[in-house]
Design an enzyme around this catalytic site. Structure first.
Site: not given
Ligand code: BG6
Length: 516
Positions: A57, A99, A164, A194, A198, A232, A251, A256
């Site tokens: 936008r 839009d 996601k 993602h 990796k 983390e 999450d 993952h």
């Molecule tokens: C994301 C989560 O999908 O993955 C985040 O929403 C998280 O909360 C992240 O920090 C972790 O990814 P990576 O690649 O840093 O391990």
């Protein structure tokens, strides 16, 4: 799938196409997508007939959008930024103000795309990337469907990438899949997790199936248990509002951590074909025994961080004081699960999974704990107990593989010490700048869905955690916050594994890897 480091360099460019990014003014485009396109272009993996069309936008023209993108790329890539390479890619980047929720505007999008096809020989191949909130997916795909942009012919393809969260529980994931399937076939949908991008995650499969020495040991006869840790040290940063609704379980676990578990536990697929791999991963997910509500009380642990001191001395505040977070929030920032599988290979082998924010270290690894050898032959020596052998797959940082095993301590008596054999990716393959999205974008352009999630994999992931979601919702936590920032999570996580006479692997805060 570009699994092989050297293979990646020799791979041919993707076919001509236009990549249309919805939400191009957002963070993802700047931080991940543009740098990935830049890396792909530098590696010769994008075709000459390539165009990226950013949609948002914001009141911008091509020039304004390009300079916004180049500024960020320049800043983040430092000396690796090559103006002459960027100039080539930049000439292929365009912007259109739209839009996204207004159906009438999609006619202009059609006209624009036909013009691009005619001028840039992009052959009517479109990759739509939805870098927008999931609540908009249904409307945007309906509008794309209404103007025929999702209709494929023999001569051109139409694909859609989404990220996601794929729902927030099983029901909403099914509803989201229904929304998408209204306008396109499953084969056109590329769901990104993602973690699948990796290299070290992909390497789990290569390590297991390209080497003959490991597979005979990879089962309940030799493996005592497996631990998966995604730790983390960061907090929720500016994502408090999203995280309040999600929490650590939603999450990270159904996506993952289950990706890691799937690759670790799968049977050898017949090929690296997307369907063959997906089928094997799905069999693993099917074999995971769902937790009963009673088991949730003993096999699942949740936590929320309080204020604390990180190992670098930084004082950090409690989760509940983060922007967008309720002062009495019940959202968990830590989750641990014990899962078991009912199949021939893994029956009786527990998989312990843990993930959390504001833990001691930023560290992702899998550790395979082998059964102990019998001590019988050492009975007349100083050795009374043997340590179990362990294999550690370091996913990030300092990517590599470490094997710990017993060796004789030099000296006149029989003593055994634990030693490590360590392989570091960087030593062998160097360090290439990458966002993790390169392979995924390139694969999607080639129509290779191996590293993407199918609708049923997403739904199976939610099925596995659904009982935990339900029990935790019905029984709000009484002791939150229950761990200090800078620690390894709530004591209850340690108690969970101690009940099985095991303990979480002690992960040293990773030191920078020095190359000798
Ligand atoms: C994301 C989560 O999908 O993955 C985040 O929403 C998280 O909360 C992240 O920090 C972790 O990814 P990576 O690649 O840093 O391990």
């Amino acid at each position: 799938m570009s699994l092989n480091h050297t293979g990646f360099n020799t791979a041919p460019p993707a076919p001509p196409n236009v990549m249309i990014i919805f939400g191009a003014g957002g963070d993802l485009t700047k931080r991940k997508l543009i740098p990935s396109l830049y890396h792909l272009w530098s590696a010769g993996l994008l075709p000459e007939s390539f165009v990226m069309l950013g949609l948002d936008r914001l009141d911008l023209d091509d020039e304004g959008f390009r300079s916004m993108m180049s500024e960020h790329l320049h800043e983040t890539s430092g000396e690796a930024f090559k103006p002459e390479i960027w100039a080539q890619l930049e000439a292929r980047i365009h912007y259109m103000k739209i839009d996204m929720l207004a159906g009438a505007e999609y006619e202009h999008l059609c006209e624009n795309l036909s013009r691009i096809d005619a001028e840039r020989s992009t052959e009517g191949n479109y990759l739509f990337y939805l870098a927008i909130p999931p609540s908009m997916f249904g409307t945007v795909t309906d509008h794309l469907g209404e103007v025929g942009l999702l209709h494929e012919t023999e001569d051109d393809w139409r694909r859609l990438i989404i990220e996601k969260p794929f729902g927030r529980d099983l029901d909403s994931a099914i509803a989201l899949n229904d929304d998408l399937h209204r306008n396109m076939d499953e084969e056109q949908i590329y769901r990104i997790d993602h973690y699948l991008g990796k290299e070290t995650v992909q390497n789990i499969m290569v390590f297991r199936f390209a080497n003959s020495f490991i597979e005979p040991l990879w089962n309940r006869n030799h493996i005592d248990h497996v631990q998966i840790t995604v730790a983390e040290s960061v907090g929720v940063e500016h994502r408090g509002a999203y995280y309040e609704e999600a929490g650590a379980l939603r999450d990270m676990m159904p996506n993952h951590l289950l990706v890691l578990l799937g690759f670790l536990a799968m049977e050898p697929p017949n090929s690296f074909d997307a369907k063959a791999i997906r089928d094997e991963v799905n069999k693993v997910l099917d074999a995971i025994e769902p937790l009963t509500p009673e088991q949730v009380l003993t096999h699942a642990v949740r936590g929320q961080y309080d204020a604390g001191t990180m190992p670098n001395g930084e004082q950090v505040k409690a989760y509940r004081t983060s922007p967008g977070v309720k002062p009495n929030s019940h959202t968990e920032t830590f989750a641990a699960l014990k899962l078991t599988m009912d199949n021939w290979r893994w029956a009786g082998v527990p998989f312990y999974l843990r993930t959390g924010k504001r833990l001691t270290a930023q560290y992702t690894e899998v550790s395979i704990h082998f059964k102990k050898a019998p001590t019988i032959m050492f009975q007349d020596t100083d050795v009374d107990e043997l340590e179990a052998d362990m294999l550690v797959l370091r996913i990030q940082p300092n990517e590599g593989i470490q094997m710990s095993f017993g060796a004789k301590v030099p000296g006149p008596t029989m003593k055994i010490g634990t030693v490590n054999m360590d392989f570091c990716y960087e030593d062998y393959f160097g360090n290439k700048p990458a966002t993790g999205y390169e392979t995924l974008i390139y694969d999607c352009m080639k129509g290779d869905a191996t590293l993407f999630k199918h609708a049923d994999t997403v739904e199976k992931g939610w099925e596995i955690v659904q009982s935990v979601i339900d029990v935790w919702a019905a029984l709000p936590p009484r002791e939150f916050p229950n761990y200090a920032a800078g620690t390894w999570g709530p004591p209850a996580a340690g108690d969970m594994i101690k009940r099985d006479n095991r303990q979480w692997r002690r992960i040293e805060t990773p030191k920078a890897h020095s190359r000798s």
